[in-house]
Design a protein around this motif. Structure first.
Motif, PDB file in Angstrom:
ATOM      1  N   GLU A  96      16.422  33.458 124.218  1.00 15.54           N
ATOM      2  CA  GLU A  96      16.633  33.799 122.817  1.00 15.54           C
ATOM      3  C   GLU A  96      15.341  34.198 122.122  1.00 15.54           C
ATOM      4  O   GLU A  96      15.330  35.011 121.191  1.00 15.54           O
ATOM      5  CB  GLU A  96      17.285  32.614 122.076  1.00 15.54           C
ATOM      6  N   GLN A  98      14.434  38.022 122.433  1.00 17.49           N
ATOM      7  CA  GLN A  98      15.333  39.041 121.893  1.00 17.49           C
ATOM      8  C   GLN A  98      14.618  39.989 120.937  1.00 17.49           C
ATOM      9  O   GLN A  98      14.923  41.190 120.889  1.00 17.49           O
ATOM     10  CB  GLN A  98      16.526  38.371 121.199  1.00 17.49           C
ATOM     11  N   GLU A 137      14.474  44.114 121.388  1.00 23.81           N
ATOM     12  CA  GLU A 137      14.885  45.109 120.407  1.00 23.81           C
ATOM     13  C   GLU A 137      13.740  46.071 120.094  1.00 23.81           C
ATOM     14  O   GLU A 137      13.949  47.290 119.950  1.00 23.81           O
ATOM     15  CB  GLU A 137      15.352  44.408 119.130  1.00 23.81           C
ATOM     16  N   VAL A 195      17.573  40.843 129.299  1.00 26.34           N
ATOM     17  CA  VAL A 195      16.881  39.573 129.128  1.00 26.34           C
ATOM     18  C   VAL A 195      17.557  38.539 130.023  1.00 26.34           C
ATOM     19  O   VAL A 195      18.757  38.289 129.911  1.00 26.34           O
ATOM     20  CB  VAL A 195      16.918  39.095 127.661  1.00 26.34           C
TER      21      VAL A 195
END
Length: 246
Positions: free
Chosen positions: A34, A37, A41, A53
């Motif tokens: 997480e 992320q 992007e 990922v």
């Protein structure tokens, strides 16, 4: 061809990714997916063809080969693999807590040896040229009292990498060994920078320059003048050296 970043939340890995991602398939492998992320992007916006990922815990050694094979399945043959996971650890704690000392040794040496061995083996079986990036450190050049547990892992890793680079000679796989000085980043937040400190973007720029040159395996002092400091370090008498800060 794809780029694999092992340590997807690493400052240096992120900088390398931003410099190399355009038109490439990128795989970010991180213990905390997480947290990667945002970088994923950003890489998409910078022109990466695709970004995947994956969850990756470096201490679980028997998953290393599986992760590399999954990368090849998802994104094709690997052109650049960056082994950027690691921990600094707490030296004071490690001197009395053997579990923590072993944790540092496992993440910063044993797991690195495992992953580098897997990568060298898997990339040799590919058809296209590939490069692997590993991170040594000035901390491993001569272990200091102030951080000898971490320093010892870097000393061992550097020796392993020199041998691995020799074993890859004559193949289509090369090893780029980075030996940066003190890196001012998230891992060293709150610590006083040492002489010749660098930023993650400085390390990344040197690594990417070596990667794009398409030369043989190489070892990089970052910055280059750190080589002189390293020579001086070896000459300092031990009674003085043991008082040196991190």
């Amino acid at each position: 061809m794809s780029i694999l970043l092992l340590g997807g939340t690493s400052d240096i890995a992120g900088e390398i990714a931003t410099l190399t991602c355009h038109g490439e398939d990128v795989v970010l492998a991180a213990r905390r997916p997480e947290a990667a992320q945002g970088l994923a992007e950003d890489l998409r916006q910078r022109g990466a063809t695709s970004v995947h990922v994956l969850s990756f815990d470096a201490q679980v050694l028997d998953t290393h080969r599986e992760l590399v094979k999954k990368t090849q399945e998802l994104a094709g043959e690997i052109s650049l693999a960056v082994v950027a996971f690691g921990i600094l650890g707490d030296q004071e704690r490690a001197e009395t807590d053997e579990t923590h000392a072993v944790e540092i040794a496992t993440v910063d040496y044993t797991a690195q040896v495992s992953m580098l061995t897997v990568l060298a083996d898997e990339l040799r079986s590919q058809t296209a040229p590939a490069a692997i990036v590993a991170f040594s450190s000035i901390a491993g050049w001569r272990a200091r009292r102030a951080n000898y547990v971490y320093g010892s892992t870097k000393a061992g890793l550097d020796a392993f990498c020199q041998g691995l680079a020799d074993s890859l000679h004559g193949t289509h796989v090369r090893l780029i060994i980075a030996r940066p000085g003190f890196v001012i980043g998230s891992m060293t937040t709150g610590m006083k920078p040492a002489p010749m400190s660098v930023y993650p973007r400085d390390v990344a720029a040197a690594v990417v320059s070596a990667y794009t040159s398409k030369k043989r395996s190489t070892t990089l002092w970052i910055p280059g003048r750190l080589r002189v400091l390293a020579w001086i370090m070896r000459m300092v008498p031990r009674p003085v050296w043991r008082k040196m800060p991190r």
